[in-house]
Every structure is written in C-alpha cells, then in structure tokens.
Design a protein around this motif. Sequence first.
Motif, short mmCIF file in Angstrom:
data_model
loop_
_atom_site.label_atom_id
_atom_site.label_comp_id
_atom_site.label_asym_id
_atom_site.label_seq_id
_atom_site.Cartn_x
_atom_site.Cartn_y
_atom_site.Cartn_z
N ASP A 142 -31.07 1.09 -17.44
CA ASP A 142 -29.67 1.45 -17.54
C ASP A 142 -29.48 2.96 -17.50
O ASP A 142 -28.63 3.48 -16.77
N SER A 143 -30.27 3.69 -18.27
CA SER A 143 -30.10 5.15 -18.32
C SER A 143 -30.55 5.80 -17.01
O SER A 143 -29.95 6.79 -16.56
N ASP A 146 -27.84 5.34 -14.52
CA ASP A 146 -26.76 6.28 -14.80
C ASP A 146 -27.03 7.62 -14.12
O ASP A 146 -26.11 8.26 -13.58
N ALA A 150 -24.78 9.43 -11.32
CA ALA A 150 -24.27 10.79 -11.52
C ALA A 150 -24.49 11.63 -10.27
O ALA A 150 -23.68 12.49 -9.93
N LYS A 162 -26.85 -1.36 -11.88
CA LYS A 162 -26.04 -1.10 -13.08
C LYS A 162 -25.31 -2.37 -13.51
O LYS A 162 -25.23 -2.68 -14.72
#
Length: 469
Positions: A142-143, A146, A150, A162
Amino acid sequence: MTNPMRRGLFPLIVPRSGSLAMTAAAALLVLSVAACSHTSPAVTSAKTTAAGQSGSLLALAEGMAARGEHTAALPLFRAAHAKDSGDAEPLIGLGRSLTALGQYVEAEAAFRQAAGADDDSADAHAGLGMALLALGQPEAADSVLDAALALSPTHPEALRGKALCADLLGRHEDAIAVYRRALDSDGDVRLRNNYGLSLALHGAPEDGIAVLEAIVRDEGGGAAVRQNLALAYALAGDQAKSTSLLAVDLDAERTAHQMAFFTTLSSLPPQTRLYALMNGGKFPQRDLNAPGYERFADGQGQRLAAVAVVGAPPAAPEVAVAAAPEPTPEPAPEPAAEPVSTGAPIAQADADLSDIPLLDARQGWALQLAAYRKASQLKAGWETLKTRNADVIGHLPPRRTEIDFGARQQDPRGFYYRLNAGPLTDRAEAEALCATLKERGAECWVRPPESNEGQLPASASAEPKAPLS
C-alpha cells in the motif's frame, strides 16, 4: 478449505499440476498483479541515452517478453543491466518477467534495485507494490503504491494495485472509489476486469456481471475475463451460465471441480472470499523450466462461444407501466386516397404527448415502428419497444405522425398515431436498424425524408416509397 489457487494472481489461469480444483486460479487473474508497461517520456529519453550501451539488448529482451518468452528474456535483461547499472529499465523489465514466471521474491528484489537506481520511476514502485501483493504483503504494498501514484497519479498498474490493497485491507468502499477514479482516465480491460470481480466478490455480483459481460461482448477479454465472469455468475446463483462459460475453456471434469470450488466460495462472507482466492499467491514458482500456469487458447471460436453464453446486452430497466398494447393493425392503404391530418388529433389524445413530438420528416430518415389508436397506447408502446431493443433504438428519440383516414369504406379507416424513431442521417443506417428489428420479430418500415407523409420530395423520386402501414 483447500484453496485451488496455488501460485497467485496472474493472467495465466490453470496450474499445470496438482488438484483439478486449482482451476479457480482464474478467478483472481482480474486482480492481476502482473506488471505492465507505463513508460513516461522521461524514461523514454533515458532509454534513448543508454541505447548505445544496453539499448539493443534491452529492446531484444522486451520483444521476447512481449511474446511471452520470459525465461529467454531474463539473461538479456540481466546483460543489459550489467552494461548500464545506472539504468532502471532493464531491472524493471527483469522484474516483470520474473513476476510473469511466478518468481515473486526475485521480482521484488529486481524492482527494489530499480527503485534505488531511479527513485523517480513510477514503474519501479508500481512493480514493487505488485510483487509485494503477490507475496501476501498488502500493508507494505500500500505505501509503495502510494509512492508510485505520487509520481504518476494516473499510473494504471499502481491504481489497480491500490484498489486491490484497499479490498484486502477491508476498505472495499475505498477500493471502489479508486477503481472509478482510474476508470475515468483509463478504460483498460484489466482495470475493468478487476473492478467487475471486486464488485462480484463483495456482495454485488449483478453489478460485477454487467461490467464483465460488457468486456466479453466488446473486446472479448480473453480467458481471464471469461473465468471471472463464470465466478460472478456462480456468486449470483446462476449455476447454468457459470457452467456453460467455464466449459468454453475447461473440459467437463475441470468444469465440475471449478463449480465445486465456486459453491464453497459462495458460502463464505464477502471479505473472506478474496483471501481464499489469494492464499496461493504467497508461494513463488521456483522452476523456471516449468511455466507456472497453463495458457488457454483464445481464438475467435472461444470468443464467439462466450458471447453466445452471455447473450445480448440487457434491456433498459422495465418502466412501471401497464402492459403495452398490441399495435392496431393498419392495413396497407390505397396510394391514391391518403388524407393527411394537419389539425389537432381528435378524442384519442388521452395522454400528454409532449415527450413524443411530431416527426419533422424533412430532417432525415426515420423508422416507423407501429400504429396505435390512442395516445396512451403510443407512449406505452414506445417504452416497451425501447426496453426490448435498447441496443438498436435506445439512442434514438421517439417521434409521432398522425393520420386520419376518415370514415371511408375501405381499410385503413379512422385515426392513427404512428410511432417513429429518428431522424437518422442516411438510408443505409435506417435500413440496417430496421433489418435488425425485423430479425427480432418486430415491425419496422424505413421512412424517407419527405415534406408530407406519403409523398417523396422530387430529389428522391427515384427511391421506392416506404409502406404506409
């Protein structure tokens, strides 16, 4: 419960060995973590710069990978990386081929190295996130995803990952929001495929079926979509369609085992179904000489067979009106005696017809669909015909013509509302639509552009007159 999915979430369907029930691996291939290319202009420029050193090897490796020759591509990706260790692209390609071969641990390492070489590469972060998902680490994935988003907010692979993370972490509404955001900018089949299966797994099988059926009808989607749609049918309780669709790709024995698994899956709570399907994703493939999955044929025959199972697009939702009246038979008139009504209709106007305005035939060709005695019948008739044939006339506005034959001795006699659809831009389009309606058993006549009903303009006098009944 024995999970039939041994090796994970990839667009390759049935493991070649082990239980026949493993055919349910197909169910997750929409939630695919298989990598795809999403190369930015900056990356393209970097690749061009490195072409003198490793470009030819990289191009050769990428060509092999595009053809599914991932085992042969691996040493070429590694050789390209050895010639230019600062270029992330060979490592990204290496990670994708390792992913396709089920080598998730090695793929994770390749993508991590790629991200280290180029921290601004959304492809590297997205690939790493997908590898972590395949290894059963949604929190870590998940991170990382991200970070990919971005760098590239519309990156399709990162958005798919995601959404899958959100589903796995119990945030289904967040997952649906991500899917819809992604679909606003990318109609990729894999993305729609994931979205449809997510809906089906989480308690909305009918919605998932609508998404997946549209793919089968439009693009085909391959065995991946067919297998996911079969699962959605089973979750909706349509065992017959599920079995028929499975049989497009599986023999009778495998179909039976798959259906048994679908039955078990249906009994689980929605949140548990995804975990049941993904369990096998934690076990990487180790043998590079044995493909992790069996590929199914996906020719015209399979696609046509799937479309036959799926059937025609669903009609628009039924309007809550009384059963449509049968059109009043209007016998063919004698050409010489056709009075045209130019005034207001008589007492038959028992309903508001503002939403079915008069046809201005001078605007183009039209379809004449039926004739009715009463305005209320005209409105109900249009709703029924449009519902039954939404794919043919749903995009056309309804129009009416009004004709009063008076109290003459021969038929037709009296007042009629004629139901039309149009106008259309040309005769060919009108004739094609009319032919489709007739094939379905509906009445239809092509109306040419004309200044008055039953009278062709001089420029079209060579055209045959449309029947007036």
